[in-house]
Design an enzyme around this catalytic site. Structure first.
Site, mmCIF file in Angstrom:
data_model
loop_
_atom_site.group_PDB
_atom_site.id
_atom_site.type_symbol
_atom_site.label_atom_id
_atom_site.label_comp_id
_atom_site.label_asym_id
_atom_site.label_seq_id
_atom_site.Cartn_x
_atom_site.Cartn_y
_atom_site.Cartn_z
ATOM 1 C CG ASP A 67 -2.311 0.584 0.835
ATOM 2 O OD1 ASP A 67 -2.366 1.805 0.564
ATOM 3 O OD2 ASP A 67 -3.282 -0.169 0.792
ATOM 4 C CG HIS A 103 -4.304 2.151 -2.155
ATOM 5 N ND1 HIS A 103 -4.364 2.854 -0.967
ATOM 6 C CD2 HIS A 103 -5.582 2.032 -2.591
ATOM 7 C CE1 HIS A 103 -5.630 3.145 -0.698
ATOM 8 N NE2 HIS A 103 -6.383 2.663 -1.676
ATOM 9 C CD GLU A 130 -10.126 3.646 -1.074
ATOM 10 O OE1 GLU A 130 -11.037 4.002 -0.308
ATOM 11 O OE2 GLU A 130 -9.010 3.249 -0.644
ATOM 12 C CD1 TRP A 156 -14.073 -2.366 -2.798
ATOM 13 C CD2 TRP A 156 -14.448 -1.107 -1.001
ATOM 14 N NE1 TRP A 156 -13.708 -1.088 -3.122
ATOM 15 C CE2 TRP A 156 -13.921 -0.293 -2.039
ATOM 16 C CE3 TRP A 156 -14.773 -0.526 0.228
ATOM 17 C CZ2 TRP A 156 -13.706 1.075 -1.864
ATOM 18 C CZ3 TRP A 156 -14.554 0.849 0.395
ATOM 19 C CH2 TRP A 156 -14.024 1.629 -0.642
ATOM 20 C CG ASP A 181 -11.740 -1.075 9.087
ATOM 21 O OD1 ASP A 181 -12.462 -1.954 8.569
ATOM 22 O OD2 ASP A 181 -11.556 0.041 8.560
ATOM 23 C CB THR A 216 -3.902 -2.955 10.184
ATOM 24 O OG1 THR A 216 -3.002 -2.715 9.096
ATOM 25 C CG2 THR A 216 -4.435 -4.378 10.126
ATOM 26 C CD GLU A 217 -6.239 2.196 7.127
ATOM 27 O OE1 GLU A 217 -6.721 1.176 7.678
ATOM 28 O OE2 GLU A 217 -6.579 2.603 6.005
#
Length: 517
Positions: free
Chosen positions: A150, A221, A288, A355, A382, A432-433
């Site tokens: 990413d 990304h 994105e 998604w 998340d 997991t940010e």
């Protein structure tokens, strides 16, 4: 009536009959009789316990493995510990444990039952990944989707491109909490998996009948990769030699250039990864991807003209089509996030991870493409589990254990139609940010992954008819104890424990129910 209480099996089997009486199981080698019968079907099994002992019949080796997971549940939570300490006299001899006489017949509803684990934003060391494979196996989940690259980090070793691990695998610092937070962890963060590490992960997964699906994110990304190899970026628009691995959260505007250099580079990356990952599917992201640099780039506009594309928006579809064909030539299939549906028709054999809601999955299935349903509104782990003020770093929608249990992977628009067969299954996605270590990942994933496992495996009725009270009874009647034995730092039903809270760390809660998209 059985002499012992019926165990709280999870996920719920297709059928379980308890016939009364118990068998004193001692765990001796050869005490479980096994055989295979292909007539049962892939991953299916029959487990019989009677006065003569334990007999397991599997439709294949995977079915035998899943039967052993059920047998462990029948034996009690301590069976999930890595070892058991003998007690009392005769140390070293395991005491006999009563197994209820029963016949359990079982098979999965879906053949893709998974968890996406983002190891790019916060690196999870190899031991943690192996541990998660054990946790997936205990829940009869069979896909680990590893998000390996990413903007914020590159994790797989690629020997022909050493700067990807020398440079792109480390960032200078890390935002603590949501992207709007003003708190920073000033320590460098990173890490990577050697190719030997990745082969070990794949082999460990295979022993548990789990497929590891690697994800390399393109064309967006990708700032980490560009920071190591500046020629991958849109060099006529921005000075890519000044790039660093991104320390912010969110979506970087710096994307790959639509050049032959980029195509050859990522073909080289994939050549090495295909030697490590035998999975039929290879995930190439596709989500994105900002198009602003392509619109400003003379080189990108020339590429658009040379390819006869309508505009820069179509370049992403071109990227997808190129690598779909490249993978197909090598006997693999591309899977990507549902943005790959935009800008042109997908190549035959391309699959979609839906998604942004159900809509992308419905469109893909109706166009003849296989789909993995993982809508953000339902199974993004998340997102916060409760609306209470004590939830650590509250992100996104409230998605409770009950909500996940009532998630239905097959959209109503596809149910009962010919296109329903394109729904391969479902997975939860764990970004997991805001989960910087194993404890935080555990808290977000569990116990909700147990509910997702039952949704993916068991033939549940329609969501409105599902018996959440029974599921909750089986959680409290045995499964939380199994998670305790496995060392999982899950969210208790009563709310976060004191050490699980993160007071003062900014999140981004979204109020109201999630929309159905």
């Amino acid at each position: 009536m059985p002499e012992t209480a019926e165990p709280a099996l999870l996920p719920a089997p297709r059928s379980a009959r308890y016939t009364g009486g118990t068998y004193p199981y001692e765990g001796r080698p050869g005490e479980v009789r096994t055989r295979t019968d292909s007539a049962l079907g892939p991953e299916a099994y029959r487990l019989t316990v009677d006065g003569d002992g334990v007999t397991v019949t599997g439709g294949d080796e995977a079915g035998l493995f899943w039967a052993r997971q059920t047998l462990k549940q029948l034996l009690g939570p301590d069976e999930f510990r890595r070892t058991s300490a003998p007690t009392g006299e005769g140390a070293g001899a395991a005491p006999a444990r009563p197994l209820p006489h029963c016949v359990i017949e079982d098979a999965p509803r879906f053949h893709w039952r998974g968890l996406m684990l983002d190891v790019a934003r916060h690196f999870m060391p190899k031991a943690g990944v192996l541990r998660y494979l054990d946790l997936l196996a205990a829940h009869k989940l069979n896909v680990l989707h590893l998000h390996l690259t990413d903007d914020q980090g590159w994790r797989p070793e690629i020997k022909r491109y050493p700067k990807l691990t020398e440079t792109a695998s480390w960032r200078a610092r890390t935002k603590v909490g949501h992207r709007a937070s003003d708190i920073w962890d000033e320590r460098p963060h990173g890490g990577f998996y050697t190719q030997e590490d990745l082969r070990e992960i794949v082999a460990y997964a295979a022993e548990r009948h789990i497929t590891v699906v690697p994800e390399i994110d393109i064309p967006g990304h990708s700032q980490a990769a560009i920071s190591a190899y500046p020629e991958l970026g849109n060099t006529d628009v921005v000075d890519t030699t000044s790039f660093e691995v991104w320390s912010e959260w969110g979506v970087s505007p710096n994307v790959l250039a639509p050049s032959d250099t980029v195509l050859r580079f990522y073909e080289g990356v994939l050549e090495e990864l295909l030697e490590i990952f035998p999975s039929r599917y290879v995930h190439l992201g596709g989500d994105e991807c900002p198009k602003s640099q392509w619109r400003e780039s003379d080189a990108a506009r020339k590429r658009v003209a040379d390819l006869g594309l309508p505009d820069e928006e179509a370049l992403q579809s071109w990227f997808t089509g190129h690598f779909a064909g490249w993978l197909a030539e090598r006997g693999r299939r591309l899977i990507g996030w549902d943005e790959i549906l935009e800008g042109g028709a997908l190549a035959d054999g391309t699959a979609v991870s839906s998604w942004r809601g159900y809509r992308g999955g419905i469109a893909a299935a109706r166009a003849g493409h296989d789909v993995v349903m993982c809508p953000e509104q339902q199974v993004y782990f998340d997102h916060r589990q409760d609306g209470g003020a004590d939830e650590p770093v509250p992100i996104g929608f409230v998605r409770t254990l009950r909500d996940v249990y009532h998630f239905e992977p097959v959209p109503p628009e596809l149910a009962g139609t010919a296109e329903e067969r394109h729904v391969l299954g479902t997975q939860a996605n764990m970004w997991t940010e805001c989960t910087e270590n194993q404890q935080r990942v555990d808290y977000q994933v569990f116990p909700r992954l147990a509910a997702l496992a039952e949704v993916a495996w068991s033939p549940l009725p329609a969501p409105a008819e599902r018996d959440f009270a029974d599921f909750e009874r089986r959680m409290t009647g045995g499964h939380y104890a199994r998670l305790d034995a496995l060392g999982v730092d899950y969210r208790p039903p009563s709310g976060p424990r004191p050490w699980q809270r993160r007071p003062g760390i900014l999140g981004r809660p979204i109020e109201g129910p999630p929309p159905i998209v």
